[in-house]
Design an enzyme around this catalytic site. Structure first.
Site, PDB file in Angstrom:
ATOM      1  N   HIS A 162      51.152  86.263  68.663  1.00 56.79           N
ATOM      2  CA  HIS A 162      52.304  85.666  68.687  1.00 56.79           C
ATOM      3  C   HIS A 162      52.775  85.161  69.893  1.00 56.79           C
ATOM      4  O   HIS A 162      53.918  85.348  70.472  1.00 56.79           O
ATOM      5  CB  HIS A 162      53.549  85.880  67.916  1.00 56.79           C
ATOM      6  CG  HIS A 162      54.455  84.894  67.236  1.00 56.79           C
ATOM      7  ND1 HIS A 162      55.214  84.962  66.226  1.00 56.79           N
ATOM      8  CD2 HIS A 162      54.754  83.782  68.083  1.00 56.79           C
ATOM      9  CE1 HIS A 162      55.944  83.860  66.157  1.00 56.79           C
ATOM     10  NE2 HIS A 162      55.748  83.231  67.033  1.00 56.79           N
ATOM     11  N   GLU A 190      54.502  90.124  60.662  1.00 55.43           N
ATOM     12  CA  GLU A 190      54.488  90.513  62.161  1.00 55.43           C
ATOM     13  C   GLU A 190      55.329  91.636  62.125  1.00 55.43           C
ATOM     14  O   GLU A 190      56.536  92.076  61.670  1.00 55.43           O
ATOM     15  CB  GLU A 190      54.706  89.401  62.983  1.00 55.43           C
ATOM     16  CG  GLU A 190      53.744  88.160  62.993  1.00 55.43           C
ATOM     17  CD  GLU A 190      54.210  86.960  63.725  1.00 55.43           C
ATOM     18  OE1 GLU A 190      55.096  87.110  64.648  1.00 55.43           O
ATOM     19  OE2 GLU A 190      53.430  86.041  63.723  1.00 55.43           O
TER      20      GLU A 190
END
Length: 530
Positions: free
Chosen positions: A279, A259
């Site tokens: 997320h 990420e």
């Protein structure tokens, strides 16, 4: 008392502190040098992910008694140094539970009725109702991998949608599943039976990559997969390939192995049957307020000398007791780790027996260390010295302490017995030279090895060349054996090998080891402390 807030947190937590008489300063965007220059004036520190509480910062904090993390992760805090300095570290592990649960439900609905795709089509000036025909959840089966804090709430909500709920969680008893209305099954059964599969596991050695190409191939064709837990639990490349082939009909993914998820590493580009979010599982106003308030409560409890259920490191103990039990902490925690690996099913009871000098002192914290070791490898939420007993009670694990002046065999020894539905396993540990932890017995078998790193336990028939065959397989795989111990078991003609290796053993090598004629069982234990 003075508290420094070094990151942006919801004002509700700050107001709670001030309302209770604490002097709160808010200073954000401090680098290490600036934090070091001012931290000495504060009794408490509240941070988020932007502040790095390093060893140097802690060493400069002469008055600091507690560090609070407004969130779950504490990677930015040097917990080891904080613990050595007697500073309690607390976090807010449960405030995002509802947020993550609701986001999962939203993702399920989104891929069921193609909501984002239909919206985008309308915004592009189209009207294509037939293109977005969905299915209904009623009478479908949802498989929940990890029936814990969030997974159990998913079950409740999906039951309200008239879905059949099945779950895979080898660490909860059948009674807990019955209470939740979740039929507990093995992983293969869940994969083959579920129309929807949602993941809610912690990221551990065992769960990393647990859903890959082989597992996806076992799923019902047309399954839908949801992941709002940990990115590395799911092989997204294998999932993308299954979406292209039609094995998987839809996917909703909120977390990723890397990420942020950029275009160059996103395998789902241009796939209409996928819903992705960046997320967002904990990203609600209420969750952010919740972590702020929860961490404020934890910081206040710590400053008032009260038990802190959200502490992630050890609570203080009287110096005279600590000096006696300190050398045994690592031993007990490692024994707990080994015990849960040896267990053949959900734990029913953990019994710790102390003999010799340990029987004359307060040992509850040592028993907690064993609990911490046994529970951390199997739970998503961190288990610490403060909350371990409550976690065990919630999971219906009975904890017993026994003290005796002498053992028939060992003096100043600790015995750990873990009982499951299928039987029990016993470990006996000792300290050599008052500092070197050793396991001296497994069940009825005498051994002598240090419980650290990677340990391979292999009961086997007492036949020539058993050691040679195992050594050959490991050697050909380039895995170095650092020590080996062989002990005799109670059953005639059987021994057990305890082999310490320098690194993890891949699954394909474990399969080769288990296939050796004469091997009765083979377990790889990672004795890493949490």
């Amino acid at each position: 008392m003075k508290i420094l807030v070094s990151d942006d947190v919801a004002v509700e937590g700050v107001n709670l502190l001030r309302h209770n008489g604490y002097d709160v300063d808010i200073k954000v965007n401090l680098d290490e040098k600036a934090l070091i220059s001012c931290i000495g004036a504060y009794d408490g520190l509240i941070t988020r992910s932007m502040t790095h509480v390093t060893e140097a910062v802690i060493e400069a904090a002469g008055k600091l008694k507690v560090i609070g993390r407004a969130g779950v992760g504490v990677d930015s805090i040097d917990i080891k140094t904080a613990t050595q300095r007697g500073i309690i570290v607390v976090n807010a592990p449960t405030a995002n539970t509802v947020a993550a649960t609701e986001h999962t439900c939203a993702m399920i609905m989104a891929i069921t009725r193609h909501i984002p795709q239909a919206h985008n089509s309308l915004m592009a000036g189209e009207w294509q109702r037939e293109r977005f025909t969905g299915i209904q959840l009623k009478d479908k089966t949802i498989g929940i991998i990890g029936v814990g804090r969030i997974g159990s709430r998913i079950a409740k909500r999906m039951q309200a949608m008239e879905m059949r709920t099945i779950g895979y969680d080898p660490y909860i008893p059948a009674e807990r599943g019955q209470q939740l209305g979740v039929e507990l099954v093995d992983l293969d059964t869940l994969l083959a039976s579920a129309d929807y599969i949602t993941l809610h596991t912690p990221l551990t050695k065992e769960t990393r990559g647990m859903i890959g190409a082989a597992e996806i191939a076992k799923m019902k064709r047309g399954v839908r997969v949801i992941n709002v837990s940990r990115g590395a639990v799911l092989d997204i490349q294998a999932l993308a390939a299954a979406l292209q082939s039609g094995q998987v009909a839809g996917a909703a993914i909120d977390v990723f192995p890397e990420e942020p998820l950029t275009q160059d590493i996103n395998p789902f580009l241009h796939m209409d049957q996928v819903v992705l979010t960046p997320h967002l599982g904990a990203s609600t106003v209420e969750a952010q307020i919740g972590v702020s308030v929860d961490v404020a409560k934890g910081v206040m409890a710590a400053l008032q000398g009260e038990p802190v259920p959200t502490a992630v490191n050890m609570a203080p103990v009287p110096p005279n007791v600590y000096n006696v039990i300190r050398p045994y902490f690592d031993l007990l925690e490692r024994m707990g780790i080994m015990g849960v690996y040896l267990a053949d099913g959900p734990m029913r009871e953990i019994q710790v027996e102390y003999t010799g000098a340990l029987a004359d002192t307060e040992t509850r914290l040592l028993t907690t260390a064993a609990l911490k070791g046994a529970l951390n490898p199997i739970l998503q939420d961190a288990v610490n010295f403060v909350n371990a007993a409550d976690v065990a009670k919630t999971r219906q694990v009975t904890v017993k302490e026994i003290k005796s002046q002498a053992s028939d065999t060992f003096l100043d020894a600790v015995s750990l017995r873990i009982r499951t539905e299928k039987g029990e396993h016993t470990l006996v540990g000792m300290l050599f030279n008052k500092k070197e932890p050793k396991i001296v017995q497994i069940d009825s078998c005498r051994v002598d090895f240090t419980p650290e790193g990677y340990l391979l336990l292999a009961p086997h028939r007492d036949e020539p060349n058993m050691i040679g065959q195992i050594s050959t397989v490991l050697g050909q795989a380039g895995i170095n054996i650092t020590s080996m111990q062989v002990g005799r078991m109670n059953e005639d003609g059987t021994n057990i090998m305890a082999i310490a290796v320098a690194e993890d053993i891949p699954n394909d090598i474990m399969l080769k080891l288990r296939a050796i004629d004469g091997i009765l069982d083979m377990k790889l234990i990672h004795c890493e402390l949490h």
